[in-house]
Motif scaffolding. Structure first.
Motif, mmCIF file in Angstrom:
data_model
loop_
_atom_site.group_PDB
_atom_site.id
_atom_site.type_symbol
_atom_site.label_atom_id
_atom_site.label_comp_id
_atom_site.label_asym_id
_atom_site.label_seq_id
_atom_site.Cartn_x
_atom_site.Cartn_y
_atom_site.Cartn_z
ATOM 1 N N CYS A 54 49.879 62.986 47.267
ATOM 2 C CA CYS A 54 50.297 63.594 48.754
ATOM 3 C C CYS A 54 50.852 61.970 49.621
ATOM 4 C CB CYS A 54 49.373 64.142 49.353
ATOM 5 S SG CYS A 54 48.999 65.637 48.559
ATOM 6 N N LYS A 55 50.893 60.892 48.787
ATOM 7 C CA LYS A 55 51.116 59.551 49.548
ATOM 8 C C LYS A 55 52.686 58.870 49.076
ATOM 9 C CE LYS A 55 46.211 58.228 50.131
ATOM 10 N NZ LYS A 55 45.323 56.763 49.956
ATOM 11 N N ASP A 56 53.411 59.848 48.665
ATOM 12 C CA ASP A 56 54.911 59.544 48.360
ATOM 13 C C ASP A 56 55.570 60.041 49.479
ATOM 14 O OD1 ASP A 56 57.367 59.011 47.625
ATOM 15 O OD2 ASP A 56 57.063 59.617 45.527
ATOM 16 N N THR A 75 58.594 62.663 48.542
ATOM 17 C CA THR A 75 58.436 64.071 47.958
ATOM 18 C C THR A 75 57.245 64.770 48.547
ATOM 19 O OG1 THR A 75 57.037 62.993 46.398
ATOM 20 C CG2 THR A 75 59.251 63.240 45.576
ATOM 21 N N THR A 76 56.810 64.051 49.631
ATOM 22 C CA THR A 76 55.536 64.828 50.380
ATOM 23 C C THR A 76 55.704 65.349 51.925
ATOM 24 O OG1 THR A 76 53.943 63.588 49.456
ATOM 25 C CG2 THR A 76 53.317 64.715 51.120
ATOM 26 N N LEU A 77 55.704 66.678 51.897
ATOM 27 C CA LEU A 77 55.926 67.397 53.348
ATOM 28 C C LEU A 77 54.309 67.319 53.986
ATOM 29 C CD1 LEU A 77 57.329 68.756 55.514
ATOM 30 C CD2 LEU A 77 56.815 70.867 54.180
ATOM 31 N N VAL A 78 54.298 67.028 54.904
ATOM 32 C CA VAL A 78 53.091 67.026 55.755
ATOM 33 C C VAL A 78 53.050 68.077 56.832
ATOM 34 C CG1 VAL A 78 51.353 65.681 57.395
ATOM 35 C CG2 VAL A 78 52.594 64.491 55.571
ATOM 36 N N ASN A 125 56.390 56.899 57.736
ATOM 37 C CA ASN A 125 57.592 57.656 57.984
ATOM 38 C C ASN A 125 57.562 58.868 57.074
ATOM 39 O OD1 ASN A 125 58.712 55.990 59.922
ATOM 40 N ND2 ASN A 125 59.266 54.631 58.116
ATOM 41 N N PHE A 126 56.635 59.809 56.794
ATOM 42 C CA PHE A 126 56.422 60.965 56.080
ATOM 43 C C PHE A 126 57.404 61.934 56.887
ATOM 44 C CE2 PHE A 126 53.500 58.786 53.710
ATOM 45 C CZ PHE A 126 53.173 59.461 52.794
#
Length: 459
Positions: A67-69, A72-75, A95-96
């Motif tokens: 979950c740290k990319d 490819t990760t939606l928060v 910048n997620f």
């Protein structure tokens, strides 16, 4: 970020009833799902069993590596999380893609046919009812609900074949403005969340704007005589409903021996002898709205009959724990004056010759400050009123605001007392209640299982 590009989803506030439903949706789609929540609960424990990685400390190092990319990760976060939260700050700094839960649901309404249920109260029961009607019919559906459905033991339904998604459209923080409904029900617009909206006029304007978001050629089914103006797009059909009048309504209502049966009157097709699986008077009106949307999308008369008869209700929504000649005991989430009034009227209609006692825990200092007179008026429809201290949730205390404001305004002559929440079990041991209901959206409900055991031991 497109849904197809997402490989991992991280939830800041994973244990909320609405957040957990979305977390489960992405997990069932095969994505890596992780999250933070402040406190462990039965729900977070269940999420962990389902393969969702949850921790309870505000610590960036505990975020799963997947979950740290940022690519490819939606928060996903809940508005209840403060801006100073360390993990949220980490995601912002790097910048997620960060979205509120409502934004995610809004994206789903752009790729599915969204059947959305809005309103100050009634939306959880009505949306859950409609989801059950659709799911057990030939249409099926996905659903994101604001409560745990007793039929399914969860707050979501997932379908790999249906284009429909049933969504509870929450007005808190104007969340429902992210949605793009195909069809919508509006159950009620009694002012609430004035800490967010400020004025009644702003609250009603928020609902008016919501009606603009219904897609062209869609449908609005609105409760008759609401104090709001709709402003739908061209081609949107508008229908009215209520218990006794409107395009959709009930006739030939029969309430007897613990059952409720009525005829569903509709511009599509009248359906005789609808029996409520959860026989509570307010569910006549909730059922009319739920059946309206299900029928408009193709549910057959037999599917409507079967769905309404097998609907088992929602946890903490007229949730009966004991129901016999000696004791009736239930829990209900009602935390707005109009909901409490409806609860009182429904219980007095079902049990006209029995003493109905309420134990109520006010929810929020601001809501108590804004509506203490209305709370007192509504609670005065019970035979006896027992009040506990205010549940603060996200708020700090406000000087001069306490349960006493409600207590002092209860109608003269009504039996009443104030107790500490933690003494509720002792009170249950001491008293022999006839019909007892625990009301509120706080944590008083945690005592309900033990209260039920105490009452059962007296039988």
């Amino acid at each position: 970020m497109e849904l197809k590009d997402i490989k991992a989803v991280y939830f800041v506030g994973a244990g909320g009833i609405g957040m957990s439903a979305v977390a489960r949706y992405f997990r069932q789609k095969g994505l890596v799902v992780g999250g933070y929540d402040k406190t462990p609960s039965e729900l977070t424990a269940q999420l962990q069993k389902e393969g969702i990685q949850i921790h309870y400390e505000e610590d960036v190092n505990l975020i799963p590596s997947e979950c740290k990319d940022a690519a490819t990760t939606l928060v996903v976060y809940t508005p209840a999380i403060p801006e100073t939260h360390k993990e949220l700050a980490f995601f912002r700094k790097n910048n997620f893609e960060i979205q509120k839960r409502a934004q995610v649901l809004g994206t789903l309404t752009k790729t599915h046919k969204g059947l959305c249920f809005a309103g100050t109260h009634g939306k959880t029961s009505t949306s859950t009812m409609c989801a059950h009607l659709m799911h057990q019919s030939h249409l099926d559906c996905n659903a994101f609900l604001g409560g745990i459905s007793k039929n399914y033991g969860t707050n979501y339904i997932l379908s790999d074949k249906s284009d429909y998604v049933v969504i509870e459209a929450d007005e808190f923080d104007r969340s429902f403005h992210w949605l793009r409904p195909w069809m919508s029900v509006i159950t009620s617009t009694d002012p609430d969340h004035l800490d967010i909206y400020g004025t009644k006029e702003a609250y009603l304007e928020s609902f008016r704007h919501y009606t603009e978001l219904i897609q062209p050629d869609g449908v609005l089914v609105i409760h008759k005589n609401l104090e709001m103006k709709q402003n739908v797009q061209e081609g949107v059909k508008v229908y009215e409903y209520s218990r006794i009048e409107g395009d959709f309504h009930a006739e030939n209502i029969r309430i007897e021996n613990g059952t409720i049966v009525f005829d569903f009157i509709s511009p599509v097709e009248n359906v005789q002898d609808i029996e409520l699986g959860q026989p509570v008077p307010i569910n006549i009106e909730n059922g009319i709205a739920a059946m309206a949307l299900a029928q408009l999308n193709g549910c057959t008369a037999e599917e409507l009959r079967n769905g309404m008869k097998t609907y088992a209700g929602v946890d903490r929504r007229f949730d009966f724990k004991i129901k016999n000649d000696k004791h009736v005991f239930l829990s209900d989430y009602a935390h707005h004056p109009k909901e409490i009034l409806q609860s009182a009227k429904s219980l007095k209609e079902i049990y006209p010759n029995r003493k109905v006692t309420v134990i109520f825990q006010p929810h929020l200092y601001t809501r108590t400050r804004d509506f203490y007179r209305e709370f007192a008026d509504a609670l005065s429809h019970f035979d006896e009123v027992i009040l506990t201290e205010i549940y603060p949730a996200r708020e700090e205390p406000i000087e001069g605001v306490s349960t006493s404001l409600i207590f002092d305004n209860l109608k003269e002559g009504i039996a009443k007392q104030m107790i500490e929440k933690d003494s509720v079990l002792e009170l249950t041991k001491e008293r022999d209640f006839d019909v007892l209901v625990v009301l509120g959206a706080g944590n008083l409900d945690n005592y309900v299982p033990a209260m039920a055991e105490i009452l059962k031991s007296k039988e």
